[in-house]
Design an enzyme around this catalytic site. Structure first.
Site, PDB file in Angstrom:
ATOM      1  CE1 TYR A 101      -3.396   2.731   1.072  1.00  0.00           C
ATOM      2  CE2 TYR A 101      -1.452   3.578   2.419  1.00  0.00           C
ATOM      3  CZ  TYR A 101      -2.620   3.813   2.209  1.00  0.00           C
ATOM      4  OH  TYR A 101      -3.647   5.057   1.861  1.00  0.00           O
ATOM      5  CD  GLU A 189      -6.008   4.536  -0.485  1.00  0.00           C
ATOM      6  OE1 GLU A 189      -6.095   5.191   0.582  1.00  0.00           O
ATOM      7  OE2 GLU A 189      -6.863   3.915  -0.786  1.00  0.00           O
TER       8      GLU A 189
END
Ligand code: GDP
Ligand code: MN
Length: 382
Positions: A101, A189
């Protein structure tokens, strides 16, 4: 403003972030053609702006044309967490060994952007943040200086990312920050940033939310917003009808006149334990046809289980609104969802008399009306 995955990926790819080969499709044949061009296996991914699409059946991996057709048939037209799917991204499947991530967001507490890296990608990162905050490395950035290369390396190192890909992950993180900064991002993101067996990193998903107030200086992103809104039937309808409308995630539909009054109604729904499904302001001087259009809007939202009307008469007259509500509801053999009405201001008493109580529930106060609508919504969703 939120970009769709396919749009955010385009923005990331243009900035040099590796992304899988992909094509957008809106019908079954289009999916198969795209898949053949890309080469199997491919992922077929619903383009709706919610997370957790995989678990909800909105992402399927397919190995051949039959499977591609089957996936397209099940995903196109499906209702995913209340969003109608009318487009899918057909994407080269990634043979991955790890899911990371990386993200940039504004840390309001610190008043600074923060870069985040975790080796626990591929799952809901908010859950990781709650269960195991240590699993996410964070580095605050001074926006005056930008992200220094050593900060990116430090975040990647602190997260425990494998040496073999650390340099590439740092570089993706740096690019992501630059994009966030250049494009007036609210969040940027990549989850998951996949690591392949030959140690390459590739953005398998992309999220980019833009500061609405800065859209005027991001014309190419503003255009993407229009394109994205064009995909949502309800937003399109709202445009046609000329309503101020925002779709929310709850199940209590709200119709009112005046932004302040609608906001108050939203707050009250929340106060009584309900969840607003939308913001809908019908504006001043709402005539019968406009009221019917407003009802059509909320009835078309599959998430809605009950509706509360909150009208304060000024230019808008209570009797006119009441007639509009009756006319709109008389068209149905069966009212699709219970409707609660509260009228106040100009001609409210006449309005109350006109309202057909076989079709709607009438309440005297705003509090009672909202409470009743929340109750109805609760009963339906149980
Ligand atoms: P989200 O759940 O809506 O955020 O959708 P993602 O694009 O993040 O995909 C969810 C999950 O699908 C990923 O975390 C992967 O575990 C899984 N997945 C498996 N194979 C693939 C693939 O080849 N491509 C993509 N994009 N996802 C895959
Ligand atoms: Mn994701």
């Amino acid at each position: 403003m939120k970009l769709h995955e396919y749009q955010a990926k385009q923005v990331f790819a243009d900035a040099g972030v590796p992304t899988p080969d992909s094509q957008l499709a809106s019908d079954v044949d289009g999916v198969v053609t795209a898949a053949e061009e890309i080469g199997y296996p491919v992922a077929v991914k619903a383009q709706v702006q919610v997370g957790g699409r995989g678990k909800a059946g909105g992402i399927k991996l397919v190995d051949d044309a039959d499977e591609a057709r089957e996936a397209a048939e099940s995903i196109l037209g499906m209702d995913l967490k209340g969003y109608h799917v009318d487009r899918v991204l057909v994407e080269e499947a990634v043979d991955f060994t790890n899911e990371l991530y990386v993200g940039i967001t504004m840390d309001r507490g610190e008043g600074k952007p923060v870069a985040m890296v975790s080796t626990r990608g591929g799952v809901n990162i908010e859950e990781v943040a709650e269960e195991d905050p240590e699993a996410i490395a964070r580095e605050h950035i001074d926006p005056a200086f930008g992200m220094h290369p050593y900060q990116a390396r430090k975040a990647v190192y602190d997260a425990g990312v494998d040496q073999s890909v650390a340099r590439d992950v740092s570089s993706v993180l740096t690019t992501l920050y630059q994009l966030w900064d250049d494009k007036d991002g609210a969040d940027a993101e990549i989850n998951p940033l996949m690591v392949t067996s030959d140690n390459e990193v590739i953005a398998a998903d992309a999220v980019m939310n833009i500061d609405e107030d800065a859209l005027f200086r991001q014309p190419e992103l503003a255009e993407m917003e229009e394109e994205a809104a064009g995909g949502d039937e309800l937003e399109q309808k709202a445009d046609e009808y000329g309503f101020d409308y925002v779709r929310l995630e709850g199940n209590t539909g709200i119709i009112g006149n005046g932004a302040g009054l609608v906001m108050t109604t939203l707050d009250l729904v929340d106060h009584y334990g309900g969840e607003p499904a939308n913001f809908l302001d019908v504006g001043g001087g709402a005539k019968a046809a406009r009221i019917a259009n407003a009802l059509d809007m909320v009835f078309s939202d599959d998430n809605v289980d009950s509706v509360v009307f909150n009208i304060f008469g000024g230019i808008t007259r209570g009797d006119e609104v009441a007639r509009g509500i009756n006319e709109a509801l008389e068209q149905f053999d069966e009212i699709p969802k219970p409707v609660v009405v509260r009228l106040a201001g100009t001609n409210w008493e006449e309005g109350m008399e006109i309202l057909n109580e076989d079709l709607v529930t009438v309440e005297q106060t705003l509090e009672d009306a909202v409470q009743r609508a929340v109750e109805y919504a609760g009963e339906v969703s149980e």
